[in-house]
Write a protein that holds these residues in place. Sequence first.
Motif, PDB file in Angstrom:
ATOM      1  N   ASP A   1      11.482  38.882  73.914  1.00  0.00           N
ATOM      2  CA  ASP A   1      11.840  38.234  75.177  1.00  0.00           C
ATOM      3  C   ASP A   1      13.356  38.169  75.329  1.00  0.00           C
ATOM      4  OD1 ASP A   1       9.227  37.946  75.700  1.00  0.00           O
ATOM      5  OD2 ASP A   1       9.121  35.794  75.178  1.00  0.00           O
TER       6      ASP A   1
ATOM      7  N   ARG B   1      14.783  41.544  76.099  1.00  0.00           N
ATOM      8  CA  ARG B   1      14.514  41.951  77.479  1.00  0.00           C
ATOM      9  C   ARG B   1      15.524  41.300  78.427  1.00  0.00           C
ATOM     10  NH1 ARG B   1       9.456  40.131  77.973  1.00  0.00           N
ATOM     11  NH2 ARG B   1       8.725  41.611  76.424  1.00  0.00           N
ATOM     12  N   GLU B   2      15.750  40.021  78.182  1.00  0.00           N
ATOM     13  CA  GLU B   2      16.725  39.310  79.031  1.00  0.00           C
ATOM     14  C   GLU B   2      18.125  39.894  78.865  1.00  0.00           C
ATOM     15  OE1 GLU B   2      16.402  34.847  79.262  1.00  0.00           O
ATOM     16  OE2 GLU B   2      14.904  35.269  77.736  1.00  0.00           O
TER      17      GLU B   2
END
Length: 611
Positions: free
Chosen positions: A554, A557-558
Amino acid sequence: MPAPRLGISPNAELVLSMITKRQQRPQRRKAEPGQSDTAALVQRMDRGLSIQHPHTGASTLRVIPLGGVEEVGENMTIFEYENDILIVDMGFAFPDENMPGVDYIIPDTKYLQENKHKIRGVVITHGHLDHIGAVPYILPKIGDPPVFTMPLTAAFVERRLEEFHLLGRSQIHRLDIDQVLNLGTFSLRFFRLNHNIPDSMGLSIRTPAGHIIYATDWKFDHTPVDNKPSEFHKIATYGGEGVTLLMSDSTNAEVPGYSLSEKDLGETIDRVFRDAQGRIVFATFSTLINRIQQVFNSATKYDRKVVVTGRSIVASVEIAFSLGILKIPPKLIIRAEAARRLPDNKVVILSTGSQGEESASLARMARGEHKTITIKAGDTVVISASPIPGNEAAVGSVMNNMTRLGARVIYNKNLDIHSSGHAKQEDLKMMISLVKPKYFMPIHGEHHMLVAHAELAHNLGVPDANIFILDNGDAVVLREGTAKKMEHVIKTGLVFIDGLGVGDVGEVVLRDRKVMAEDGMFVVIMQIDRKTGKLANQPDIISRGFVYMKESEDLLREVKHEVRKVVETKSNKPQEPNWAYIRSRVRDQIGEFLFQRTERRPLILPVIIEV
Ligand SMILES: [Zn+2]
Protein backbone atom coordinates in the motif's frame (compact mmCIF):
# COMPACT_ATOMS: atom_id res chain seq x y z
CA MET A 1 34.78 -2.09 14.31
CA PRO A 2 36.68 -3.01 11.19
CA ALA A 3 39.86 -4.94 11.70
CA PRO A 4 43.06 -3.02 11.10
CA ARG A 5 44.15 -3.63 7.55
CA LEU A 6 47.85 -3.73 8.04
CA GLY A 7 48.70 -5.36 4.76
CA ILE A 8 47.28 -2.82 2.39
CA SER A 9 49.49 -1.41 -0.27
CA PRO A 10 48.07 1.92 -1.32
CA ASN A 11 48.46 3.61 -4.65
CA ALA A 12 51.84 5.17 -5.13
CA GLU A 13 50.22 8.55 -5.33
CA LEU A 14 47.90 8.96 -2.40
CA VAL A 15 45.58 11.86 -2.50
CA LEU A 16 45.25 13.58 0.80
CA SER A 17 42.14 15.64 0.84
CA MET A 18 41.21 17.29 4.03
CA ILE A 19 38.16 17.81 6.06
CA THR A 20 38.30 21.21 7.57
CA LYS A 21 36.81 21.75 10.95
CA ARG A 22 38.37 25.09 11.62
CA GLN A 23 39.22 28.19 9.74
CA GLN A 24 42.13 27.93 7.44
CA ARG A 25 45.12 30.02 8.39
CA PRO A 26 48.20 28.42 6.95
CA GLN A 27 51.10 30.79 6.54
CA ARG A 28 53.25 30.07 3.60
CA ARG A 29 56.79 31.22 4.15
CA LYS A 30 59.62 31.25 1.69
CA ALA A 31 62.77 29.23 2.21
CA GLU A 32 65.73 31.31 3.12
CA PRO A 33 68.49 31.28 0.55
CA GLY A 34 71.62 29.40 1.41
CA GLN A 35 69.87 27.05 3.79
CA SER A 36 71.95 23.99 4.34
CA ASP A 37 70.87 20.57 3.25
CA THR A 38 69.00 18.40 5.74
CA ALA A 39 71.57 15.66 5.48
CA ALA A 40 74.30 18.03 6.59
CA LEU A 41 72.28 19.23 9.53
CA VAL A 42 71.48 15.87 11.00
CA GLN A 43 73.54 13.80 13.31
CA ARG A 44 75.95 16.46 14.43
CA MET A 45 76.29 14.43 17.53
CA ASP A 46 78.45 14.02 20.54
CA ARG A 47 78.51 17.58 21.68
CA GLY A 48 78.30 16.14 25.13
CA LEU A 49 75.54 16.58 27.65
CA SER A 50 76.68 19.91 29.01
CA ILE A 51 75.11 22.15 26.43
CA GLN A 52 75.70 25.86 26.76
CA HIS A 53 72.50 27.68 27.42
CA PRO A 54 71.78 29.08 23.97
CA HIS A 55 71.94 32.85 23.82
CA THR A 56 68.44 34.11 23.67
CA GLY A 57 67.17 34.91 20.21
CA ALA A 58 64.31 37.18 19.41
CA SER A 59 62.44 34.67 17.28
CA THR A 60 59.52 32.59 18.44
CA LEU A 61 59.06 28.88 18.79
CA ARG A 62 55.63 27.54 17.98
CA VAL A 63 54.57 24.24 19.53
CA ILE A 64 51.53 22.95 17.66
CA PRO A 65 49.81 19.62 18.27
CA LEU A 66 48.22 18.35 15.05
CA GLY A 67 46.58 15.52 16.95
CA GLY A 68 46.50 13.90 20.36
CA VAL A 69 45.12 16.68 22.57
CA GLU A 70 41.45 16.13 21.76
CA GLU A 71 41.61 12.34 21.72
CA VAL A 72 43.70 9.35 22.69
CA GLY A 73 45.35 8.66 19.37
CA GLU A 74 46.71 10.30 16.20
CA ASN A 75 49.55 11.81 18.19
CA MET A 76 51.62 14.28 16.25
CA THR A 77 53.22 17.55 17.30
CA ILE A 78 55.24 20.10 15.39
CA PHE A 79 57.89 22.45 16.76
CA GLU A 80 58.60 25.38 14.47
CA TYR A 81 61.39 27.89 14.94
CA GLU A 82 62.16 30.31 12.12
CA ASN A 83 62.99 28.12 9.16
CA ASP A 84 63.09 24.81 10.99
CA ILE A 85 60.35 22.33 11.75
CA LEU A 86 60.76 19.32 14.01
CA ILE A 87 57.99 16.72 14.04
CA VAL A 88 57.41 14.41 17.01
CA ASP A 89 55.38 11.24 16.36
CA MET A 90 52.97 10.39 13.52
CA GLY A 91 50.13 8.26 14.84
CA PHE A 92 46.65 7.26 13.84
CA ALA A 93 43.43 6.90 15.82
CA PHE A 94 40.60 4.42 15.64
CA PRO A 95 37.24 5.80 14.51
CA ASP A 96 34.20 6.11 16.76
CA GLU A 97 30.67 4.89 16.05
CA ASN A 98 29.91 8.07 14.10
CA MET A 99 32.35 7.07 11.40
CA PRO A 100 30.95 3.87 9.87
CA GLY A 101 33.34 2.10 7.55
CA VAL A 102 36.32 4.25 8.48
CA ASP A 103 39.41 2.18 9.40
CA TYR A 104 41.65 4.88 10.84
CA ILE A 105 41.94 8.60 11.34
CA ILE A 106 45.17 10.49 10.75
CA PRO A 107 46.02 14.14 11.39
CA ASP A 108 45.63 16.77 8.70
CA THR A 109 49.13 17.62 7.47
CA LYS A 110 48.37 20.25 4.84
CA TYR A 111 50.45 22.81 6.70
CA LEU A 112 53.46 20.51 6.65
CA GLN A 113 52.97 19.73 2.97
CA GLU A 114 53.11 23.45 2.26
CA ASN A 115 56.20 23.86 4.43
CA LYS A 116 58.05 20.65 3.76
CA HIS A 117 61.27 22.52 2.90
CA LYS A 118 61.48 23.49 6.57
CA ILE A 119 61.17 19.98 7.99
CA ARG A 120 64.48 18.91 9.53
CA GLY A 121 63.39 15.54 10.83
CA VAL A 122 60.83 13.35 12.57
CA VAL A 123 61.47 11.94 16.03
CA ILE A 124 59.34 8.97 17.10
CA THR A 125 58.99 8.36 20.84
CA HIS A 126 57.96 4.67 20.72
CA GLY A 127 56.50 1.97 18.51
CA HIS A 128 52.78 2.04 19.29
CA LEU A 129 50.45 2.61 16.35
CA ASP A 130 48.96 5.76 17.84
CA HIS A 131 52.50 7.16 17.41
CA ILE A 132 53.74 5.46 14.23
CA GLY A 133 50.55 4.34 12.46
CA ALA A 134 50.30 7.32 10.12
CA VAL A 135 53.96 7.18 9.04
CA PRO A 136 53.30 5.52 5.66
CA TYR A 137 50.45 7.92 4.87
CA ILE A 138 52.25 11.11 5.84
CA LEU A 139 55.99 10.72 5.16
CA PRO A 140 55.67 10.60 1.34
CA LYS A 141 53.46 13.69 1.41
CA ILE A 142 55.99 15.80 3.27
CA GLY A 143 59.09 14.97 1.28
CA ASP A 144 60.22 11.77 3.04
CA PRO A 145 62.15 13.54 5.83
CA PRO A 146 64.64 11.56 7.94
CA VAL A 147 63.28 9.69 10.97
CA PHE A 148 65.16 9.38 14.27
CA THR A 149 64.21 6.85 16.91
CA MET A 150 65.35 3.99 19.12
CA PRO A 151 66.22 0.61 17.57
CA LEU A 152 63.02 -1.31 18.35
CA THR A 153 60.83 1.59 17.22
CA ALA A 154 62.95 1.92 14.07
CA ALA A 155 62.31 -1.74 13.26
CA PHE A 156 58.55 -1.25 13.72
CA VAL A 157 58.59 1.89 11.55
CA GLU A 158 60.53 0.04 8.85
CA ARG A 159 58.09 -2.84 8.92
CA ARG A 160 55.21 -0.44 8.56
CA LEU A 161 56.88 1.30 5.60
CA GLU A 162 57.64 -2.05 4.04
CA GLU A 163 53.96 -3.00 4.15
CA PHE A 164 53.28 0.06 2.02
CA HIS A 165 56.27 -0.48 -0.29
CA LEU A 166 57.83 2.74 0.96
CA LEU A 167 60.99 1.36 2.51
CA GLY A 168 64.15 3.16 1.40
CA ARG A 169 62.61 6.58 0.87
CA SER A 170 62.99 8.22 4.29
CA GLN A 171 66.23 7.46 6.09
CA ILE A 172 65.55 5.74 9.40
CA HIS A 173 68.27 6.59 11.95
CA ARG A 174 68.82 4.61 15.15
CA LEU A 175 69.41 6.83 18.16
CA ASP A 176 71.68 6.22 21.09
CA ILE A 177 69.76 7.23 24.22
CA ASP A 178 72.78 9.28 25.42
CA GLN A 179 73.53 11.15 22.21
CA VAL A 180 72.80 14.74 21.32
CA LEU A 181 71.03 15.28 18.01
CA ASN A 182 71.01 18.63 16.29
CA LEU A 183 68.29 19.22 13.75
CA GLY A 184 68.46 22.78 12.47
CA THR A 185 68.05 25.06 15.47
CA PHE A 186 66.84 22.20 17.66
CA SER A 187 69.26 20.49 19.99
CA LEU A 188 67.76 17.24 21.24
CA ARG A 189 68.64 14.93 24.10
CA PHE A 190 66.77 11.78 25.03
CA PHE A 191 65.81 10.00 28.23
CA ARG A 192 64.45 6.53 28.76
CA LEU A 193 60.88 6.23 30.07
CA ASN A 194 58.92 3.15 31.03
CA HIS A 195 55.93 2.21 28.96
CA ASN A 196 54.50 -1.15 27.94
CA ILE A 197 56.79 -1.30 24.93
CA PRO A 198 60.59 -1.23 25.25
CA ASP A 199 62.70 1.62 23.85
CA SER A 200 60.23 4.35 24.86
CA MET A 201 61.80 7.73 25.40
CA GLY A 202 61.17 11.36 26.16
CA LEU A 203 62.85 14.42 24.64
CA SER A 204 64.69 17.46 25.91
CA ILE A 205 64.34 20.05 23.16
CA ARG A 206 66.63 23.07 23.32
CA THR A 207 65.82 26.09 21.22
CA PRO A 208 66.85 29.76 21.44
CA ALA A 209 63.28 30.47 22.62
CA GLY A 210 63.26 28.01 25.49
CA HIS A 211 63.85 24.50 26.78
CA ILE A 212 61.08 21.95 26.42
CA ILE A 213 60.62 18.52 27.97
CA TYR A 214 58.36 16.27 25.95
CA ALA A 215 57.15 13.17 27.81
CA THR A 216 54.34 11.19 26.21
CA ASP A 217 53.24 7.62 26.97
CA TRP A 218 55.24 6.97 30.09
CA LYS A 219 55.08 5.70 33.61
CA PHE A 220 57.69 5.22 36.30
CA ASP A 221 58.46 1.56 36.89
CA HIS A 222 61.23 0.75 39.34
CA THR A 223 61.18 -2.93 38.44
CA PRO A 224 60.50 -3.04 34.71
CA VAL A 225 60.67 -6.34 32.91
CA ASP A 226 63.57 -5.17 30.74
CA ASN A 227 65.43 -3.92 33.85
CA LYS A 228 65.77 -0.46 32.38
CA PRO A 229 63.99 2.00 34.69
CA SER A 230 63.17 5.57 33.66
CA GLU A 231 66.24 7.82 33.67
CA PHE A 232 65.35 9.95 36.68
CA HIS A 233 68.83 11.43 36.84
CA LYS A 234 68.49 12.97 33.38
CA ILE A 235 65.03 14.34 34.15
CA ALA A 236 66.31 15.89 37.37
CA THR A 237 69.28 17.38 35.51
CA TYR A 238 66.98 19.06 33.01
CA GLY A 239 64.99 20.44 35.92
CA GLY A 240 68.22 21.88 37.33
CA GLU A 241 69.10 23.47 33.99
CA GLY A 242 65.71 25.17 33.88
CA VAL A 243 62.76 24.03 31.80
CA THR A 244 60.49 26.50 30.06
CA LEU A 245 57.71 24.09 29.09
CA LEU A 246 56.82 20.56 30.17
CA MET A 247 54.51 18.54 27.93
CA SER A 248 53.31 15.39 29.68
CA ASP A 249 51.02 12.36 29.23
CA SER A 250 47.46 12.83 30.57
CA THR A 251 45.91 9.43 29.79
CA ASN A 252 45.61 8.45 33.46
CA ALA A 253 45.52 11.93 35.01
CA GLU A 254 42.15 11.11 36.57
CA VAL A 255 43.42 7.92 38.22
CA PRO A 256 44.81 8.27 41.76
CA GLY A 257 47.84 6.43 43.00
CA TYR A 258 50.96 4.97 41.47
CA SER A 259 51.20 2.82 38.36
CA LEU A 260 51.44 -0.91 38.76
CA SER A 261 54.86 -2.30 37.89
CA GLU A 262 55.06 -4.77 35.04
CA LYS A 263 56.80 -7.07 37.54
CA ASP A 264 53.62 -7.18 39.66
CA LEU A 265 51.74 -8.09 36.56
CA GLY A 266 54.23 -10.89 36.00
CA GLU A 267 53.14 -12.38 39.32
CA THR A 268 49.50 -12.28 38.18
CA ILE A 269 50.41 -14.01 34.94
CA ASP A 270 52.39 -16.55 36.93
CA ARG A 271 49.30 -17.32 39.06
CA VAL A 272 47.20 -17.88 35.94
CA PHE A 273 49.81 -20.33 34.64
CA ARG A 274 50.04 -22.08 37.98
CA ASP A 275 46.29 -22.59 38.26
CA ALA A 276 45.32 -23.40 34.67
CA GLN A 277 44.51 -27.07 34.11
CA GLY A 278 44.18 -27.08 30.32
CA ARG A 279 45.56 -24.92 27.54
CA ILE A 280 46.13 -21.20 28.03
CA VAL A 281 45.18 -18.80 25.27
CA PHE A 282 46.83 -15.45 25.97
CA ALA A 283 45.71 -12.50 23.85
CA THR A 284 47.45 -9.15 23.97
CA PHE A 285 48.65 -6.28 21.78
CA SER A 286 51.40 -7.33 19.45
CA THR A 287 53.53 -4.42 20.62
CA LEU A 288 53.35 -5.23 24.36
CA ILE A 289 56.78 -6.83 24.17
CA ASN A 290 57.30 -6.84 27.94
CA ARG A 291 54.00 -8.63 28.48
CA ILE A 292 54.96 -11.18 25.84
CA GLN A 293 58.29 -11.70 27.61
CA GLN A 294 56.44 -12.49 30.82
CA VAL A 295 54.29 -15.04 29.02
CA PHE A 296 57.46 -16.69 27.71
CA ASN A 297 58.96 -16.61 31.22
CA SER A 298 55.92 -18.25 32.80
CA ALA A 299 55.68 -20.80 29.98
CA THR A 300 59.30 -21.77 30.58
CA LYS A 301 58.73 -22.01 34.31
CA TYR A 302 55.66 -24.24 33.99
CA ASP A 303 57.08 -26.30 31.15
CA ARG A 304 54.61 -25.22 28.51
CA LYS A 305 55.35 -24.74 24.80
CA VAL A 306 54.13 -21.60 23.03
CA VAL A 307 52.23 -21.34 19.75
CA VAL A 308 52.29 -17.79 18.34
CA THR A 309 49.35 -16.97 16.09
CA GLY A 310 48.45 -13.75 14.29
CA ARG A 311 50.48 -11.93 11.66
CA SER A 312 51.30 -8.82 13.67
CA ILE A 313 52.31 -10.65 16.84
CA VAL A 314 54.52 -13.07 14.89
CA ALA A 315 56.25 -10.09 13.26
CA SER A 316 56.68 -8.28 16.61
CA VAL A 317 58.17 -11.36 18.26
CA GLU A 318 60.58 -11.79 15.35
CA ILE A 319 61.70 -8.16 15.42
CA ALA A 320 62.12 -7.98 19.20
CA PHE A 321 63.91 -11.33 19.29
CA SER A 322 66.32 -10.35 16.51
CA LEU A 323 67.21 -7.18 18.43
CA GLY A 324 67.88 -9.15 21.59
CA ILE A 325 64.98 -7.43 23.37
CA LEU A 326 62.91 -10.61 23.75
CA LYS A 327 64.65 -13.53 25.42
CA ILE A 328 63.26 -16.82 24.13
CA PRO A 329 64.79 -20.17 25.11
CA PRO A 330 65.38 -22.55 22.19
CA LYS A 331 62.45 -24.83 21.27
CA LEU A 332 60.00 -22.85 23.41
CA ILE A 333 58.00 -21.80 20.36
CA ILE A 334 56.40 -24.60 18.38
CA ARG A 335 53.97 -24.94 15.48
CA ALA A 336 50.24 -25.37 16.10
CA GLU A 337 50.38 -28.83 14.54
CA ALA A 338 53.03 -29.92 17.03
CA ALA A 339 50.98 -28.54 19.91
CA ARG A 340 48.15 -30.94 19.07
CA ARG A 341 50.36 -33.84 20.02
CA LEU A 342 51.07 -32.35 23.47
CA PRO A 343 48.88 -32.64 26.57
CA ASP A 344 46.71 -29.54 27.03
CA ASN A 345 48.52 -28.45 30.17
CA LYS A 346 51.76 -28.17 28.18
CA VAL A 347 50.46 -25.59 25.70
CA VAL A 348 50.15 -21.79 25.57
CA ILE A 349 48.67 -20.02 22.58
CA LEU A 350 49.87 -16.42 22.25
CA SER A 351 47.47 -14.52 20.06
CA THR A 352 46.49 -11.16 18.64
CA GLY A 353 42.97 -9.85 18.91
CA SER A 354 42.74 -8.49 22.45
CA GLN A 355 40.56 -5.66 21.05
CA GLY A 356 38.03 -8.09 19.58
CA GLU A 357 39.18 -7.31 16.03
CA GLU A 358 37.04 -9.36 13.69
CA SER A 359 39.81 -10.79 11.56
CA ALA A 360 42.36 -11.35 14.33
CA SER A 361 43.26 -14.83 15.58
CA LEU A 362 41.32 -14.62 18.84
CA ALA A 363 38.00 -13.73 17.19
CA ARG A 364 38.52 -16.45 14.58
CA MET A 365 39.14 -19.01 17.34
CA ALA A 366 36.02 -17.78 19.12
CA ARG A 367 33.94 -18.24 15.97
CA GLY A 368 35.46 -21.64 15.27
CA GLU A 369 37.05 -20.33 12.08
CA HIS A 370 40.72 -20.59 12.99
CA LYS A 371 42.71 -22.88 10.69
CA THR A 372 44.55 -24.85 13.34
CA ILE A 373 43.16 -23.97 16.76
CA THR A 374 39.71 -24.70 18.20
CA ILE A 375 38.63 -23.55 21.62
CA LYS A 376 37.29 -26.24 23.92
CA ALA A 377 36.16 -26.82 27.49
CA GLY A 378 39.06 -26.57 29.92
CA ASP A 379 40.85 -23.77 28.06
CA THR A 380 41.76 -20.62 29.95
CA VAL A 381 41.53 -17.52 27.79
CA VAL A 382 43.35 -14.42 29.04
CA ILE A 383 42.56 -11.07 27.41
CA SER A 384 45.43 -8.93 28.58
CA ALA A 385 44.57 -5.45 27.41
CA SER A 386 41.85 -2.98 28.31
CA PRO A 387 39.49 -2.39 25.41
CA ILE A 388 40.13 0.89 23.65
CA PRO A 389 36.89 2.94 23.98
CA GLY A 390 34.61 1.82 21.16
CA ASN A 391 35.90 -1.77 21.13
CA GLU A 392 34.04 -2.97 24.24
CA ALA A 393 31.22 -4.62 22.31
CA ALA A 394 33.59 -6.50 20.02
CA VAL A 395 35.60 -7.74 22.99
CA GLY A 396 32.38 -8.71 24.76
CA SER A 397 31.25 -10.75 21.79
CA VAL A 398 34.56 -12.63 21.66
CA MET A 399 34.26 -13.38 25.38
CA ASN A 400 30.70 -14.63 24.97
CA ASN A 401 31.71 -16.95 22.16
CA MET A 402 34.66 -18.25 24.15
CA THR A 403 32.56 -19.02 27.20
CA ARG A 404 29.91 -20.73 25.05
CA LEU A 405 32.66 -23.03 23.84
CA GLY A 406 33.40 -23.88 27.47
CA ALA A 407 36.50 -21.76 28.06
CA ARG A 408 37.18 -19.78 31.21
CA VAL A 409 37.81 -16.14 30.32
CA ILE A 410 40.05 -13.88 32.39
CA TYR A 411 40.13 -10.16 31.61
CA ASN A 412 40.77 -6.91 33.37
CA LYS A 413 37.43 -6.89 35.25
CA ASN A 414 37.93 -10.16 37.08
CA LEU A 415 41.72 -10.00 37.33
CA ASP A 416 44.06 -7.05 37.06
CA ILE A 417 45.79 -8.41 34.05
CA HIS A 418 46.30 -5.18 32.17
CA SER A 419 48.74 -2.82 33.76
CA SER A 420 48.37 0.49 32.07
CA GLY A 421 51.46 1.87 30.42
CA HIS A 422 50.52 5.37 31.47
CA ALA A 423 51.44 7.23 34.64
CA LYS A 424 48.82 7.75 37.32
CA GLN A 425 48.49 10.86 39.45
CA GLU A 426 51.40 10.29 41.84
CA ASP A 427 53.84 9.61 39.01
CA LEU A 428 52.55 12.61 37.07
CA LYS A 429 53.13 14.80 40.11
CA MET A 430 56.63 13.46 40.49
CA MET A 431 57.45 14.31 36.89
CA ILE A 432 56.25 17.88 37.36
CA SER A 433 58.24 18.16 40.60
CA LEU A 434 61.43 16.84 38.99
CA VAL A 435 61.18 19.05 35.92
CA LYS A 436 59.93 22.19 37.72
CA PRO A 437 58.69 23.77 34.51
CA LYS A 438 57.80 27.43 34.18
CA TYR A 439 54.92 26.49 31.86
CA PHE A 440 52.94 23.28 31.64
CA MET A 441 50.98 21.72 28.79
CA PRO A 442 49.07 18.46 29.33
CA ILE A 443 49.07 16.27 26.21
CA HIS A 444 47.95 12.79 25.11
CA GLY A 445 44.32 12.61 26.13
CA GLU A 446 40.78 13.78 25.69
CA HIS A 447 39.96 17.25 26.93
CA HIS A 448 38.70 16.10 30.34
CA MET A 449 41.95 14.21 30.94
CA LEU A 450 43.99 17.31 30.08
CA VAL A 451 41.91 19.33 32.53
CA ALA A 452 42.54 16.77 35.29
CA HIS A 453 46.27 16.92 34.58
CA ALA A 454 46.20 20.73 34.61
CA GLU A 455 44.65 20.55 38.06
CA LEU A 456 47.52 18.40 39.32
CA ALA A 457 49.99 20.99 38.02
CA HIS A 458 47.97 23.75 39.67
CA ASN A 459 48.08 21.90 43.00
CA LEU A 460 51.85 21.66 42.67
CA GLY A 461 52.11 25.41 42.34
CA VAL A 462 52.22 26.03 38.60
CA PRO A 463 50.24 29.27 38.16
CA ASP A 464 47.01 28.81 36.18
CA ALA A 465 48.15 31.46 33.72
CA ASN A 466 51.14 29.24 32.93
CA ILE A 467 49.10 26.13 32.15
CA PHE A 468 47.97 25.69 28.55
CA ILE A 469 45.22 23.32 27.49
CA LEU A 470 45.20 23.19 23.71
CA ASP A 471 43.04 21.84 20.94
CA ASN A 472 44.62 20.38 17.85
CA GLY A 473 45.92 23.22 15.71
CA ASP A 474 46.33 25.67 18.62
CA ALA A 475 49.86 26.73 19.53
CA VAL A 476 51.98 27.55 22.53
CA VAL A 477 54.26 30.34 21.37
CA LEU A 478 57.56 30.76 23.22
CA ARG A 479 59.75 33.80 22.96
CA GLU A 480 62.73 34.61 25.15
CA GLY A 481 61.64 32.15 27.77
CA THR A 482 58.04 33.31 28.07
CA ALA A 483 55.04 31.58 26.57
CA LYS A 484 51.49 32.26 25.55
CA LYS A 485 48.70 30.31 23.93
CA MET A 486 47.29 31.12 20.49
CA GLU A 487 44.16 29.49 19.13
CA HIS A 488 43.59 28.07 15.63
CA VAL A 489 47.10 28.75 14.45
CA ILE A 490 46.87 26.21 11.70
CA LYS A 491 44.02 24.42 10.08
CA THR A 492 43.47 20.92 11.41
CA GLY A 493 40.87 18.28 10.91
CA LEU A 494 40.48 14.59 10.51
CA VAL A 495 41.63 12.66 7.49
CA PHE A 496 39.77 9.37 7.19
CA ILE A 497 41.32 6.20 5.85
CA ASP A 498 38.96 3.62 4.39
CA GLY A 499 40.60 0.69 2.66
CA LEU A 500 42.93 2.14 0.08
CA GLY A 501 41.35 5.56 0.20
CA VAL A 502 43.09 8.31 2.13
CA GLY A 503 40.92 11.34 2.64
CA ASP A 504 38.39 10.43 -0.06
CA VAL A 505 35.78 9.63 2.56
CA GLY A 506 34.59 12.99 3.80
CA GLU A 507 31.77 14.18 5.97
CA VAL A 508 29.25 13.91 3.12
CA VAL A 509 30.07 10.24 2.58
CA LEU A 510 29.90 9.61 6.32
CA ARG A 511 26.55 11.35 6.57
CA ASP A 512 25.14 9.13 3.81
CA ARG A 513 26.53 6.04 5.53
CA LYS A 514 24.89 7.06 8.80
CA VAL A 515 21.54 7.76 7.12
CA MET A 516 21.66 4.39 5.38
CA ALA A 517 22.64 2.65 8.59
CA GLU A 518 19.79 4.24 10.51
CA ASP A 519 16.90 4.31 8.03
CA GLY A 520 18.05 2.45 4.94
CA MET A 521 17.80 3.59 1.34
CA PHE A 522 15.02 4.09 -1.13
CA VAL A 523 15.63 4.17 -4.88
CA VAL A 524 13.01 5.67 -7.21
CA ILE A 525 13.53 4.77 -10.86
CA MET A 526 11.55 6.88 -13.31
CA GLN A 527 11.33 6.47 -17.06
CA ILE A 528 10.41 9.91 -18.33
CA ASP A 529 9.46 10.81 -21.86
CA ARG A 530 11.82 13.55 -23.04
CA LYS A 531 9.18 15.13 -25.26
CA THR A 532 6.18 15.16 -22.95
CA GLY A 533 7.98 15.26 -19.58
CA LYS A 534 5.58 12.54 -18.39
CA LEU A 535 6.31 9.16 -16.90
CA ALA A 536 6.44 6.54 -19.64
CA ASN A 537 5.25 3.91 -17.18
CA GLN A 538 4.93 3.22 -13.45
CA PRO A 539 8.04 4.21 -11.45
CA ASP A 540 10.09 1.36 -10.01
CA ILE A 541 10.97 1.31 -6.33
CA ILE A 542 13.88 -0.51 -4.77
CA SER A 543 14.46 -0.23 -1.04
CA ARG A 544 17.06 -1.69 1.29
CA GLY A 545 16.95 -1.49 5.07
CA PHE A 546 13.83 0.69 5.00
CA VAL A 547 10.66 -1.42 4.74
CA TYR A 548 10.10 -4.98 3.69
CA MET A 549 8.59 -4.38 0.25
CA LYS A 550 6.22 -7.36 0.14
CA GLU A 551 4.43 -6.19 3.27
CA SER A 552 4.30 -2.57 2.29
CA GLU A 553 2.47 -2.69 -0.98
CA ASP A 554 0.00 0.00 0.00
CA LEU A 555 2.74 2.39 0.96
CA LEU A 556 4.64 1.74 -2.26
CA ARG A 557 1.52 2.27 -4.34
CA GLU A 558 1.01 5.63 -2.69
CA VAL A 559 4.65 6.54 -3.24
CA LYS A 560 4.34 5.77 -6.93
CA HIS A 561 1.30 7.99 -7.08
CA GLU A 562 3.23 10.78 -5.33
CA VAL A 563 6.13 10.39 -7.74
CA ARG A 564 3.79 10.81 -10.68
CA LYS A 565 2.34 13.97 -9.08
CA VAL A 566 5.82 15.42 -8.54
CA VAL A 567 7.08 14.63 -12.04
CA GLU A 568 4.01 15.66 -13.93
CA THR A 569 3.28 18.89 -12.11
CA LYS A 570 2.55 21.77 -14.43
CA SER A 571 5.66 23.71 -13.45
CA ASN A 572 7.80 21.29 -15.41
CA LYS A 573 8.00 22.60 -18.90
CA PRO A 574 7.58 19.64 -21.18
CA GLN A 575 9.87 21.00 -23.88
CA GLU A 576 12.97 21.16 -21.78
CA PRO A 577 12.65 18.95 -18.73
CA ASN A 578 15.15 19.94 -16.05
CA TRP A 579 16.36 16.58 -14.77
CA ALA A 580 18.31 17.95 -11.80
CA TYR A 581 15.26 19.89 -10.68
CA ILE A 582 12.99 16.86 -10.98
CA ARG A 583 15.44 14.71 -9.07
CA SER A 584 15.72 17.18 -6.22
CA ARG A 585 11.93 17.60 -6.02
CA VAL A 586 11.44 13.84 -5.92
CA ARG A 587 14.07 13.60 -3.18
CA ASP A 588 12.44 16.34 -1.09
CA GLN A 589 8.80 15.49 -1.57
CA ILE A 590 9.06 11.72 -1.41
CA GLY A 591 11.35 12.15 1.60
CA GLU A 592 8.72 14.27 3.32
CA PHE A 593 5.93 11.85 2.33
CA LEU A 594 7.82 8.84 3.71
CA PHE A 595 8.61 10.68 6.91
CA GLN A 596 4.94 11.52 7.46
CA ARG A 597 3.97 7.90 6.95
CA THR A 598 6.81 6.15 8.75
CA GLU A 599 8.78 8.74 10.77
CA ARG A 600 11.89 7.43 9.06
CA ARG A 601 14.24 9.29 6.77
CA PRO A 602 15.84 6.84 4.37
CA LEU A 603 18.44 7.98 1.85
CA ILE A 604 16.40 8.71 -1.28
CA LEU A 605 18.05 8.11 -4.63
CA PRO A 606 16.02 9.31 -7.63
CA VAL A 607 17.12 7.80 -10.94
CA ILE A 608 15.79 9.17 -14.22
CA ILE A 609 15.88 7.22 -17.44
CA GLU A 610 15.13 9.36 -20.48
CA VAL A 611 13.02 7.66 -23.11
ZN1 LIG B 1 52.07 4.12 23.72
